[in-house]
Design a protein around this motif. Structure first.
Motif, PDB file in Angstrom:
ATOM      1  N   CYS A  67      21.195 -64.044 -21.737  1.00 42.94           N
ATOM      2  CA  CYS A  67      20.494 -62.790 -21.426  1.00 42.94           C
ATOM      3  C   CYS A  67      19.165 -62.788 -22.160  1.00 42.94           C
ATOM      4  O   CYS A  67      19.051 -63.331 -23.267  1.00 42.94           O
ATOM      5  N   SER A 150      23.562 -51.987 -24.245  1.00 42.45           N
ATOM      6  CA  SER A 150      24.929 -51.530 -24.468  1.00 42.45           C
ATOM      7  C   SER A 150      25.057 -50.745 -25.769  1.00 42.45           C
ATOM      8  O   SER A 150      25.764 -49.736 -25.839  1.00 42.45           O
ATOM      9  N   SER A 181      25.110 -47.544 -15.360  1.00 40.28           N
ATOM     10  CA  SER A 181      24.661 -48.936 -15.265  1.00 40.28           C
ATOM     11  C   SER A 181      23.924 -49.399 -16.519  1.00 40.28           C
ATOM     12  O   SER A 181      23.617 -50.590 -16.649  1.00 40.28           O
ATOM     13  N   ASN A 182      23.643 -48.486 -17.454  1.00 47.27           N
ATOM     14  CA  ASN A 182      22.817 -48.827 -18.617  1.00 47.27           C
ATOM     15  C   ASN A 182      23.341 -49.995 -19.453  1.00 47.27           C
ATOM     16  O   ASN A 182      22.545 -50.809 -19.924  1.00 47.27           O
ATOM     17  N   PRO A 183      24.650 -50.102 -19.693  1.00 42.86           N
ATOM     18  CA  PRO A 183      25.124 -51.214 -20.533  1.00 42.86           C
ATOM     19  C   PRO A 183      25.367 -52.517 -19.774  1.00 42.86           C
ATOM     20  O   PRO A 183      26.034 -53.416 -20.297  1.00 42.86           O
ATOM     21  N   CYS A 184      24.831 -52.628 -18.551  1.00 42.95           N
ATOM     22  CA  CYS A 184      24.991 -53.851 -17.747  1.00 42.95           C
ATOM     23  C   CYS A 184      26.461 -54.200 -17.508  1.00 42.95           C
ATOM     24  O   CYS A 184      26.957 -55.234 -17.975  1.00 42.95           O
ATOM     25  N   PRO A 185      27.171 -53.349 -16.777  1.00 45.37           N
ATOM     26  CA  PRO A 185      28.575 -53.645 -16.484  1.00 45.37           C
ATOM     27  C   PRO A 185      28.717 -54.857 -15.570  1.00 45.37           C
ATOM     28  O   PRO A 185      27.767 -55.202 -14.877  1.00 45.37           O
ATOM     29  N   VAL A 187      31.634 -54.063 -18.415  1.00 43.12           N
ATOM     30  CA  VAL A 187      31.548 -53.953 -19.860  1.00 43.12           C
ATOM     31  C   VAL A 187      32.848 -54.360 -20.535  1.00 43.12           C
ATOM     32  O   VAL A 187      33.890 -54.496 -19.901  1.00 43.12           O
ATOM     33  N   GLN A 240      26.985 -54.253 -12.525  1.00 41.52           N
ATOM     34  CA  GLN A 240      25.576 -53.848 -12.605  1.00 41.52           C
ATOM     35  C   GLN A 240      25.323 -52.448 -12.047  1.00 41.52           C
ATOM     36  O   GLN A 240      24.195 -52.095 -11.691  1.00 41.52           O
ATOM     37  N   CYS A 271      28.150 -55.493 -23.114  1.00 43.70           N
ATOM     38  CA  CYS A 271      27.806 -55.793 -21.725  1.00 43.70           C
ATOM     39  C   CYS A 271      28.637 -56.984 -21.233  1.00 43.70           C
ATOM     40  O   CYS A 271      29.519 -57.471 -21.940  1.00 43.70           O
ATOM     41  N   HIS A 272      28.342 -57.445 -20.021  1.00 46.91           N
ATOM     42  CA  HIS A 272      29.102 -58.590 -19.503  1.00 46.91           C
ATOM     43  C   HIS A 272      28.863 -59.851 -20.330  1.00 46.91           C
ATOM     44  O   HIS A 272      29.598 -60.816 -20.224  1.00 46.91           O
ATOM     45  N   THR A 274      29.145 -60.126 -23.755  1.00 45.67           N
ATOM     46  CA  THR A 274      29.562 -59.714 -25.101  1.00 45.67           C
ATOM     47  C   THR A 274      29.732 -60.980 -25.928  1.00 45.67           C
ATOM     48  O   THR A 274      30.806 -61.559 -26.026  1.00 45.67           O
TER      49      THR A 274
END
Length: 281
Positions: A67, A150, A181-185, A187, A240, A271-272, A274
């Protein structure tokens, strides 16, 4: 007999872990994303999960960050009480490793020296260090870079002691729902229960380190985790935030004794990606 550990050795390990954590996704998360892709009913969600697989495979093959937000370095150190650090303080050794890892690994530098004046430190230090003294003569180190998409979704609630398990679950699900959607799921959900406010927050962060899909050893909390995960994945946020049945990959709870007059609860989302990497000295 006390075992001496050179500060340079600790620094070298932290440097390597910073690069490893940012370029190689842990195997449990890979498996969770792949399994989610097979089960996802939404064509859009399925396509996004496929993109996530391609992304982490490409990152590892090319040695590139998974990322663009390579995070603030969170370092968990379990220091064996029969070990002595020689040559520098723990914080200095860890920060030297983070500095070299981020600069030599060409990772994004995201840390500012002051929270209000916002001047970049230009080497991603200082790190956040969580130290525990433990029995033995070895040192366990986990570097867990935390992106702030996240991290910004973290919530803390000081419940009354009369709170029920269902009300705690409601708070966790509400937190994920509000995050959207903020933490980029998809999650990873970390929940810290008990202690004091700062203990609950640390527990929630540490809970993100548990392998995805590995339930709590206590059936009471394992069932809570399962209910939270099921409810969150019914929210429809999806990969997302574009819809689907995969809003979260895993939920983990860590609990600690607390005061008779309260019950702190912290929720920390990963997030995805982690990320975390582990080594033993």
């Amino acid at each position: 007999m006390v075992r001496e550990i050179q500060a340079e050795t600790l620094s070298d390990v932290v440097r390597t872990l910073c690069i490893q954590a940012n370029t190689i996704l842990p195997q449990d998360l890979r498996r969770a994303i792949e399994e989610a892709g097979e089960a996802e009913a939404s064509p859009v969600g399925q396509a996004i999960l496929g993109d996530l697989v391609e992304n982490y495979q490409f990152a590892q093959a090319k040695g590139l960050p998974i990322c663009q937000d390579t995070g603030m370095a969170v370092v968990f150190v379990d220091w064996g009480q029969d070990c002595s650090l020689v040559g520098a303080s723990l914080e200095d050794a860890v920060n030297d490793g983070v500095r070299r890892g981020y600069l030599e690994g060409h990772l994004r530098l995201s840390v500012v020296a002051d929270p209000l004046r916002r001047v970049n430190t230009n080497d991603n230090t200082p790190a956040i260090v969580h130290l525990r003294m433990v029995p033995g003569n070895r040192v366990d180190i986990i570097v867990a870079p935390k992106g702030f998409g996240s991290e910004n979704m973290t919530r803390l609630k000081m419940f009354n002691p009369s709170v029920t398990a269902e009300q705690v679950e409601d708070f966790v699900v509400e937190t994920v729902s509000q995050a959207g959607s903020n933490p980029c799921p998809p999650v990873v959900i970390g929940v810290g229960l008990g202690g004091t406010s700062e203990v609950a927050a640390q527990l929630a962060k540490r809970a993100l380190l548990r392998p995805a899909g590995e339930g709590h050893p206590d059936p009471f909390y394992r069932e809570m985790e399962e209910r939270i995960l099921e409810r969150v994945n019914r929210l429809g946020i999806g990969p997302q935030g574009l819809g689907g049945g995969t809003t979260a990959l895993s939920a983990a709870i860590l609990a600690y004794p607390t005061h008779i007059a309260g019950l702190p609860c912290a929720v920390n989302l990963g997030c995805h990606v982690t990320r975390h990497a582990h080594a033993v000295i």
